[in-house]
Design a protein around this motif. Structure first.
Motif, PDB file in Angstrom:
ATOM      1  N   ASN A 135       0.797  -1.237   0.000  1.00 37.06           N
ATOM      2  CA  ASN A 135       0.000   0.000   0.000  1.00 37.06           C
ATOM      3  C   ASN A 135       0.828   1.285   0.000  1.00 37.06           C
ATOM      4  OD1 ASN A 135      -2.421  -1.471   0.061  1.00 37.06           O
ATOM      5  ND2 ASN A 135      -2.333  -1.624   2.298  1.00 37.06           N
ATOM      6  N   LEU A 136       2.155   1.182  -0.180  1.00 34.24           N
ATOM      7  CA  LEU A 136       3.008   2.360  -0.173  1.00 34.24           C
ATOM      8  C   LEU A 136       3.888   2.369  -1.423  1.00 34.24           C
ATOM      9  CD1 LEU A 136       4.190   2.355   3.557  1.00 34.24           C
ATOM     10  CD2 LEU A 136       2.401   3.771   2.555  1.00 34.24           C
ATOM     11  N   ALA A 137       4.215   3.577  -1.875  1.00 30.73           N
ATOM     12  CA  ALA A 137       5.094   3.709  -3.037  1.00 30.73           C
ATOM     13  C   ALA A 137       5.858   5.025  -2.920  1.00 30.73           C
ATOM     14  CB  ALA A 137       4.279   3.687  -4.327  1.00 30.73           C
ATOM     15  N   SER A 138       7.066   5.045  -3.461  1.00 28.49           N
ATOM     16  CA  SER A 138       7.866   6.276  -3.388  1.00 28.49           C
ATOM     17  C   SER A 138       8.766   6.382  -4.605  1.00 28.49           C
ATOM     18  CB  SER A 138       8.706   6.297  -2.113  1.00 28.49           C
ATOM     19  OG  SER A 138       9.629   5.221  -2.110  1.00 28.49           O
ATOM     20  N   ILE A 139       9.098   7.645  -4.935  1.00 31.67           N
ATOM     21  CA  ILE A 139      10.044   7.903  -6.013  1.00 31.67           C
ATOM     22  C   ILE A 139      11.205   8.716  -5.444  1.00 31.67           C
ATOM     23  CG2 ILE A 139       8.359   7.840  -7.896  1.00 31.67           C
ATOM     24  CD1 ILE A 139       8.309  10.938  -7.756  1.00 31.67           C
ATOM     25  N   ASN A 140      12.335   8.700  -6.167  1.00 36.20           N
ATOM     26  CA  ASN A 140      13.478   9.511  -5.757  1.00 36.20           C
ATOM     27  C   ASN A 140      13.734  10.599  -6.802  1.00 36.20           C
ATOM     28  OD1 ASN A 140      14.959   8.283  -7.885  1.00 36.20           O
ATOM     29  ND2 ASN A 140      15.520   6.579  -6.538  1.00 36.20           N
ATOM     30  N   SER A 141      14.690  11.452  -6.517  1.00 34.62           N
ATOM     31  CA  SER A 141      14.949  12.581  -7.414  1.00 34.62           C
ATOM     32  C   SER A 141      15.441  12.119  -8.783  1.00 34.62           C
ATOM     33  CB  SER A 141      15.967  13.529  -6.781  1.00 34.62           C
ATOM     34  OG  SER A 141      17.187  12.864  -6.525  1.00 34.62           O
ATOM     35  N   THR A 142      16.144  11.004  -8.834  1.00 36.51           N
ATOM     36  CA  THR A 142      16.637  10.489 -10.119  1.00 36.51           C
ATOM     37  C   THR A 142      15.472  10.125 -11.036  1.00 36.51           C
ATOM     38  OG1 THR A 142      18.637   9.622  -9.070  1.00 36.51           O
ATOM     39  CG2 THR A 142      18.027   8.695 -11.216  1.00 36.51           C
TER      40      THR A 142
END
Length: 461
Positions: free
Chosen positions: A374-381
């Protein structure tokens, strides 16, 4: 009152006890109606059965407060319980029984048993059985009215945990019309509610399709369809559109981390958190302060026109963003919020925000994100690599102008639909209020008084 003592009282005294004194009556009723107490028209007001629930089919279903949702019960999700035959006969639910929540935030919530289900009811419910001479649908609609809920609120006051016991429930003032009038009222309510429910369904369907319509508008805009005639008038073609990584068109600024070691003079400043950055707008109702080194302020300061992107969290928070319009002076942003600063000659901030909120943008961010349950994340790249459909800056401005107009119309329609749904709920409450005042145009003053009906119910036969 014990049955023996009740039989020893005169009919006159019994009737007097069954009627609500004139100075306690909530309002005036039609001449052939009467005010009585709810307990007088019930044959049983009973607490439920205490038992552990089980997903295993070890006995009948155990109906609990939490199983009653949005006026209905999904019996397939109601658990089972173990119970003796003697106890089962006492707590078995029958069609036309009404169960009422007696404790907690949902105190007073009711449900009419309308089908044969092998079930008993749990201890935080009260089961009401109505005298067979009376109309159970009329009672159930009464339990949806403001008259009922006002009395529930009053009866539950002065208790740390809201609640109404069986004794209190029976003291509730109850407007009793003649029996035939009860059915006419039920018929009129159901006829009016059916029309309102039909209107509500149409409005809700239109409201539910808002995001689909918005997504279709964004798709047409961001693939050049909405500006086809404009390009033709400008002597341009789709060849003017390029796809480029975001890093070639903007500066991506990462945010300030809390709890970082501080080595120089500090100050406190307002900063944006993920909770402030919604999908297409900012929620600035709560702005917190953060300690920052003075020589780092410029590094984390937001500038008007920055497009804010969230790092992630729940799937719906991933990559969502909006344009910063300098709503707060000297505001910073935390490390879970990226500030994208477009090069104004090649990328329009509002165009980028629309692109990111489109199905294309959401699909990209979800596809490259790091995902757990239920969680997701992105980074600056990954943000820097976001492929931007990039027409000329003047076409981007035209796209933004068209989208602003179309989305505003959609938002206006959405707002009107939400108002309509609220009005439908208010209309239902108004219908119920009029119903229990005898103002639905169904009353026949020539009918025998409800007092005669009450005599049949309360006097020994």
């Amino acid at each position: 009152m014990a049955k023996g003592k009740k039989q020893n009282l005169s009919a006159e005294v019994l009737l007097e006890q069954a009627l609500v004194p004139e100075d306690e009556q909530p309002y005036e009723l039609p001449m052939n109606w009467i005010w009585t107490k709810l307990g007088n028209v019930c044959t049983e007001v009973q607490y439920g059965y205490t038992a552990k629930s089980s997903t295993d089919e070890i006995g009948p279903k155990l109906l609990r407060i939490t199983d009653i949702q949005d006026g209905g019960v999904d019996w397939s999700n109601v658990p089972f319980c173990e119970i003796s035959q003697v106890e089962y006969s006492k707590f078995k639910l029958d069609p036309n029984d009404i169960v009422v929540a007696r404790t907690g935030a949902t105190t007073g919530k009711s449900y009419l048993i309308s089908e044969h289900v092998d079930s008993v009811f749990a201890s935080y419910l009260i089961r009401v059985k109505l005298n067979n001479l009376l109309n159970y649908n009329y009672l159930f609609y009464f339990m949806q009215s403001n008259l009922y809920w006002g009395q529930i609120t009053e009866l539950a006051q002065g208790i740390a945990q809201p609640g109404v016991n069986a004794t209190k429930l029976q003291t509730m003032s109850y407007p009793l019309p003649p029996l035939a009038e009860q059915q006419r009222i039920v018929d009129r309510i159901e006829s009016l509610f059916a029309k309102l429910d039909q209107a509500k369904e149409l409005a809700q369907n239109a409201l539910d399709s808002f995001e689909t319509r918005k997504a279709a508008i964004l798709h047409k805009a961001l693939t050049g369809e909405l500006t086809a005639k404009w390009r033709e008038s400008q002597g341009l073609s789709m060849d003017s559109w390029k796809t480029m990584p975001l890093s070639k068109l903007a500066y991506i600024q990462t945010g300030l981390a809390k709890g970082k070691q501080i080595n120089s003079v500090t100050t406190t400043m307002p900063y944006l958190r993920v909770a402030n950055v919604q999908d297409g707008y900012l929620d600035l109702s709560e702005i917190k302060l953060i300690t920052v080194e003075k020589d780092k302020i410029e590094r984390y300061r937001l500038k008007e026109g920055d497009v804010l992107f969230t790092e992630g969290g729940d799937y719906d928070k991933l990559g969502r963003g909006t344009v910063w319009r300098a709503e707060i002076d000297n505001c910073l942003h935390q490390n879970h919020v990226f500030a994208v600063r477009p090069e104004s000659t090649v990328l329009n901030s509002f165009y980028l925000a629309y692109l990111a909120s489109s199905r294309y943008g959401k699909t990209y961010f979800l596809s490259c994100s790091k995902q757990t349950t239920n969680l997701a994340s992105i980074n600056s790249t990954q943000l820097k690599a976001f492929p931007v459909f990039c027409p000329s800056i003047i076409e981007q401005q035209e796209i933004v102008r068209i989208l602003d107009t179309l989305i505003e119309k959609e938002q206006s329609a959405k707002y009107k639909l939400e108002l309509l749904l609220d009005q439908i709920d208010l209309m239902k409450k108004s219908i119920l209020a009029r119903a229990f005042c005898g103002e639905l145009g169904t009353n026949d003053p020539s009918e025998e008084s409800a007092l005669e009906l009450l005599k049949e119910v309360v006097l020994p036969q």
